[in-house]
Design an enzyme around this catalytic site. Structure first.
Site, PDB file in Angstrom:
ATOM      1  N   ASN A 212     -20.333 -26.417 -44.959  1.00 43.10           N
ATOM      2  CA  ASN A 212     -19.973 -27.911 -44.050  1.00 43.10           C
ATOM      3  C   ASN A 212     -19.328 -27.430 -42.794  1.00 43.10           C
ATOM      4  OD1 ASN A 212     -17.125 -28.622 -45.064  1.00 43.10           O
ATOM      5  ND2 ASN A 212     -17.752 -28.657 -47.028  1.00 43.10           N
ATOM      6  N   ASP A 280     -20.148 -29.852 -53.348  1.00 43.52           N
ATOM      7  CA  ASP A 280     -19.955 -30.172 -54.438  1.00 43.52           C
ATOM      8  C   ASP A 280     -21.299 -28.987 -54.891  1.00 43.52           C
ATOM      9  OD1 ASP A 280     -19.112 -32.389 -54.509  1.00 43.52           O
ATOM     10  OD2 ASP A 280     -20.471 -33.510 -52.842  1.00 43.52           O
ATOM     11  N   LYS A 289     -30.135  -9.666 -52.591  1.00 42.42           N
ATOM     12  CA  LYS A 289     -30.664 -10.160 -51.399  1.00 42.42           C
ATOM     13  C   LYS A 289     -32.119 -11.378 -51.551  1.00 42.42           C
ATOM     14  CE  LYS A 289     -32.051 -10.401 -45.980  1.00 42.42           C
ATOM     15  NZ  LYS A 289     -31.911 -10.081 -45.362  1.00 42.42           N
ATOM     16  N   ILE A 307     -11.931 -30.166 -58.173  1.00 46.91           N
ATOM     17  CA  ILE A 307     -10.389 -30.061 -58.094  1.00 46.91           C
ATOM     18  C   ILE A 307      -9.216 -31.111 -58.059  1.00 46.91           C
ATOM     19  CG2 ILE A 307      -8.582 -28.525 -57.186  1.00 46.91           C
ATOM     20  CD1 ILE A 307     -10.860 -26.998 -55.717  1.00 46.91           C
ATOM     21  N   LEU A 308      -9.823 -32.298 -57.168  1.00 46.65           N
ATOM     22  CA  LEU A 308      -8.969 -33.378 -57.332  1.00 46.65           C
ATOM     23  C   LEU A 308      -8.568 -34.225 -58.378  1.00 46.65           C
ATOM     24  CD1 LEU A 308      -7.310 -35.596 -55.637  1.00 46.65           C
ATOM     25  CD2 LEU A 308      -9.315 -36.455 -54.758  1.00 46.65           C
ATOM     26  N   PHE A 325      -9.140 -37.451 -50.338  1.00 43.17           N
ATOM     27  CA  PHE A 325      -9.803 -37.373 -48.652  1.00 43.17           C
ATOM     28  C   PHE A 325     -11.210 -38.236 -49.392  1.00 43.17           C
ATOM     29  CE2 PHE A 325      -7.790 -36.931 -44.406  1.00 43.17           C
ATOM     30  CZ  PHE A 325      -6.453 -36.366 -45.302  1.00 43.17           C
ATOM     31  N   LYS A 339     -13.615 -44.600 -55.799  1.00 39.61           N
ATOM     32  CA  LYS A 339     -13.130 -43.101 -55.479  1.00 39.61           C
ATOM     33  C   LYS A 339     -11.637 -42.754 -55.726  1.00 39.61           C
ATOM     34  CE  LYS A 339     -15.399 -40.362 -52.913  1.00 39.61           C
ATOM     35  NZ  LYS A 339     -16.131 -39.937 -51.773  1.00 39.61           N
ATOM     36  N   LYS A 343     -11.147 -40.408 -59.636  1.00 34.25           N
ATOM     37  CA  LYS A 343     -10.641 -39.800 -59.568  1.00 34.25           C
ATOM     38  C   LYS A 343      -9.140 -39.567 -60.202  1.00 34.25           C
ATOM     39  CE  LYS A 343     -12.861 -37.676 -55.967  1.00 34.25           C
ATOM     40  NZ  LYS A 343     -14.393 -36.185 -55.973  1.00 34.25           N
TER      41      LYS A 343
END
Ligand code: C5P
Length: 399
Positions: A212, A280, A289, A307-308, A325, A339, A343
């Site tokens: 990302n 995600d 390959k 993880i959070l 975040f 959120k 979380k």
């Protein structure tokens, strides 16, 4: 190794004079204490030490010219003057002290000394008669009145053959003066903070991956800001093109699974800040390959561990403060508030990463801090400034 300057940044102005060679030793000592040095050499200073040797010791570009175009485009002199916790002038020649007292700004060094909003420490070095001349005495009085602090000079035999006060303070003494000025605000001393930063790369096969646009700038700035306040910081970073922040222990990872393992291994911590843009999903293991066969391959995606959320719900080992975040593209406060509850973290730093905001990968951020008390919008600012403000808030919890 003691690291009394871990995460602290010194802007060193090297003035003209035979004592300029001692600035090299000073740079070495500051770095040994975990501090970062950015150096500016005056034209006079350049006659005694070369920018190359200073640059090699600082491991950073040395600045010499006010009108250097690349210098101005990479970092303006105003920004340069404020990019440190302390400005140190060593050696400070009689001429440099006079210019500072008069408020002159005719080269890079004097311009940033006039432009800075940071504390300035000068280490004078000059011939004994120049030091005791009423002009220098008056200049020094003016500077002291304005809040500039002074270390040295010492008394002893001088390069010019005379004896008396005027010798540059020994680098070790200048170092102690620097430490005395920078060690006071270390509110997070003795605290351990884990910070995640950057993207994760999820391999599709041995050559391809899903990634990302996260640059890691915000997370790295937070790690640096926490270290400046004395915290022991473990920065778990995905692949980024950034230098390691000064005084921070960096653990490099690629995937979300590696990031999770590194975070759990770094615990216990007093606080954890999850700034990384963790993928995600990961692709189910592909050993070889993928070949073109005419039909596009179907990628089987598996959800990555959060993880959070996991750290927020740890029993016994949960950090006292967990900050997440939330990058959203609309309905920012409602999404981020939901959120926070989902979380189980204490705070959420929410930002709008919609197209056109320039936030993802950019230099600035505009965030809303969501706490138990509600939503608190912060003005748009550089990622360093946002990091400083967040570190300040975190410090408040541990005061
Ligand atoms: O759910 P979302 O990805 O928007 O949540 C963002 C927050 O959760 C960030 O703090 C991010 O670092 C964290 N996160 C995580 N592990 C994941 C996904 C997100 O720690 N797998």
């Amino acid at each position: 190794m003691s690291a009394r300057l871990a995460g602290r940044r010194v802007l060193l102005v090297i003035g003209g004079g035979i004592a300029a060679y001692k600035a090299l030793e000073l740079i070495r000592l500051i770095r040994k204490e975990g501090g970062a040095v950015r150096a500016v050499i005056t034209a006079g200073g350049e006659k005694f030490v070369t920018p190359l040797s200073v640059q090699a010791l600082c491991e950073d570009r040395v600045h010499t010219d006010l009108f250097s175009l690349t210098g101005e485009s990479e970092m303006g002199h105003i920004q340069l003057s404020r990019s440190a916790d302390l400005v140190v002038v060593a050696p400070a020649s009689a001429d440099l002290l006079a210019k500072m007292a008069a408020g002159m700004a005719d080269d890079l060094a004097t311009t940033l000394l006039l432009a800075t909003d940071k504390e300035v420490l000068v280490a004078p070095a000059m011939n004994v008669r120049m030091w005791t001349h009423p002009a220098t005495v008056a200049n020094l009085e003016t500077l002291l009145r304005r809040g500039v602090s002074v270390v040295g000079p010492e008394e002893g035999p001088m390069a010019c053959g005379e004896f008396g006060p005027g010798r540059l303070a020994e680098p070790a003494a200048i170092l102690e003066a620097i430490v005395a000025r920078l060690d006071g605000e270390r509110i997070l001393a003795g605290r351990h903070v884990v910070v995640t930063s950057g993207p994760t790369h999820e391999p599709i096969d041995p050559v391809r991956y899903i990634a990302n646009r996260s640059s890691g700038r915000q997370g790295h700035a937070i790690a640096a800001a926490l270290a400046r306040r004395g915290a022991r910081v473990t920065l778990v970073s995905g692949p980024v093109a950034l230098a390691d922040p000064a005084g921070v222990a960096v653990v490099r990872v690629e995937t979300a699974l590696e990031m999770r393992a590194a975070v759990l291994a770094a615990l216990p911590a007093d606080a954890a800040v999850f700034c990384a843009a963790v993928a995600d999903w990961r692709v189910e293991a592909q050993g070889r390959k993928i070949k073109k066969t005419g039909a596009p391959p179907a990628l089987a995606l598996v959800e990555n561990p959060d993880i959070l959320a996991e750290v927020s719900r740890l029993e016994g080992r949960r950090p006292r403060l967990v900050v997440g975040f939330a990058a959203e593209t609309g309905d920012l406060v409602a999404q981020a508030t939901a959120k926070r509850a989902r979380k189980g973290c204490d705070w959420i730093v929410a930002n709008d990463v919609g197209a056109g905001t320039g936030i993802m990968g950019g230099a600035e951020n505009e965030v809303v801090l969501i706490t138990e008390a509600g939503a608190e919008p912060w003005p748009r600012a550089g990622k360093d400034a946002v990091a400083d403000r967040l570190a300040e808030r975190i410090s408040g919890i541990f005061q």
